[in-house]
Design a protein around this motif. Structure first.
Motif, PDB file in Angstrom:
ATOM      1  N   LEU A 188       0.809  -1.214   0.000  1.00  0.00           N
ATOM      2  CA  LEU A 188       0.000   0.000   0.000  1.00  0.00           C
ATOM      3  C   LEU A 188       0.847   1.270   0.000  1.00  0.00           C
ATOM      4  O   LEU A 188       0.315   2.374   0.180  1.00  0.00           O
ATOM      5  N   GLY A 189       2.138   1.131  -0.197  1.00  0.00           N
ATOM      6  CA  GLY A 189       3.005   2.297  -0.270  1.00  0.00           C
ATOM      7  C   GLY A 189       3.353   2.862   1.092  1.00  0.00           C
ATOM      8  O   GLY A 189       3.100   2.256   2.134  1.00  0.00           O
ATOM      9  N   LYS A 190       3.946   4.061   1.090  1.00  0.00           N
ATOM     10  CA  LYS A 190       4.400   4.704   2.319  1.00  0.00           C
ATOM     11  C   LYS A 190       3.301   5.566   2.939  1.00  0.00           C
ATOM     12  O   LYS A 190       2.502   6.181   2.238  1.00  0.00           O
ATOM     13  N   THR A 191       3.311   5.595   4.256  1.00  0.00           N
ATOM     14  CA  THR A 191       2.471   6.518   5.016  1.00  0.00           C
ATOM     15  C   THR A 191       3.401   7.472   5.762  1.00  0.00           C
ATOM     16  O   THR A 191       4.211   7.032   6.587  1.00  0.00           O
ATOM     17  N   LYS A 192       3.297   8.769   5.467  1.00  0.00           N
ATOM     18  CA  LYS A 192       4.211   9.743   6.082  1.00  0.00           C
ATOM     19  C   LYS A 192       3.508  10.419   7.253  1.00  0.00           C
ATOM     20  O   LYS A 192       2.470  11.057   7.074  1.00  0.00           O
ATOM     21  N   VAL A 193       4.074  10.266   8.437  1.00  0.00           N
ATOM     22  CA  VAL A 193       3.497  10.843   9.654  1.00  0.00           C
ATOM     23  C   VAL A 193       4.616  11.474  10.478  1.00  0.00           C
ATOM     24  O   VAL A 193       5.569  10.791  10.876  1.00  0.00           O
ATOM     25  N   ASP A 194       4.500  12.789  10.707  1.00  0.00           N
ATOM     26  CA  ASP A 194       5.489  13.519  11.515  1.00  0.00           C
ATOM     27  C   ASP A 194       6.913  13.280  11.038  1.00  0.00           C
ATOM     28  O   ASP A 194       7.855  13.075  11.838  1.00  0.00           O
TER      29      ASP A 194
END
Length: 213
Positions: A188-194
């Protein structure tokens, strides 16, 4: 003289009756065996599946990376349509799955991780039938699903879109029912958080049953 003639007539009649029996008395020829129609994969279908899914979650921040593995149950429903041309089968399938797969840090002082709550795919299938009741296939397409944080340090709950690919084998029990086993890789690809890039790609192995209508 009459006795001789009478005896001759009786003998002639007996011979004629025996000849008639020889001509008309015979065993019926055995019926030819019925030819069984080959299975046709063409048509729509719906079904259920269940299995195991897991992978390695990765978190990256300023060039540093950390990994943690996780797994869980996955199960749901699928539907699709096949078209057969000779020994080849072409189709499309979509599915929706519930899962409790999670990758979690076990350290009580540094609790954290990620998990999936649901996953789905819409895929093309291209298959070959080595026998009329066995379908081997490769599949690939779009994947979508939920990824959620575990722990309090980083919080997120997002729906992501990515891709999936895999292969499987399906066996036709009769004209309507079939069983299958399948492998899928889903990203599902990357999730960018903080400022942290988080990924949780999964490997899924599942078995299922389909009803063709």
């Amino acid at each position: 003289m009459r006795l001789v003639i009478t005896t001759a007539l009786v003998a002639l009649a007996s011979s004629a009756a025996y000849a008639a029996d020889a001509v008309y008395s015979y065993d019926a020829a055995p019926a030819a065996p019925a030819i069984q129609a080959q299975h046709d994969w063409t048509g729509g279908y719906v079904g259920l599946n269940a299995g195991y899914t897991g992978g390695k979650a990765k978190g990256s921040f300023e060039g540093e990376s950390a990994y943690v593995t996780g797994s869980g149950f996955i199960g749901g429903a699928q539907g699709g349509y096949n078209f057969q041309s000779g020994s080849f089968v072409y189709g499309v399938e979509t599915d929706i799955q519930a899962t409790n797969a999670k990758a979690e840090v076990k350290d009580p002082d540094d609790k954290g991780g990620v998990k999936h709550k649901w996953l789905g795919t819409t895929r093309a299938r291209v298959g070959f039938t080595p026998t009329d009741k066995v379908l081997t296939y490769v599949t690939g397409g779009v994947a979508y699903g939920n990824i959620k944080s575990i722990g309090d340090d980083v919080r997120f709950n997002k729906t992501k879109v990515g891709w999936t690919a895999g292969a499987g084998v399906e066996y036709a029990v009769d004209n309507n029912w079939s069983v299958k086993t399948e492998y899928l890789y889903t990203d599902l690809g990357k999730t960018k958080v903080d400022g942290v890039d988080i990924k949780f790609p999964t490997h899924t192995v599942r078995a299922g049953v389909n009803y063709k209508f």
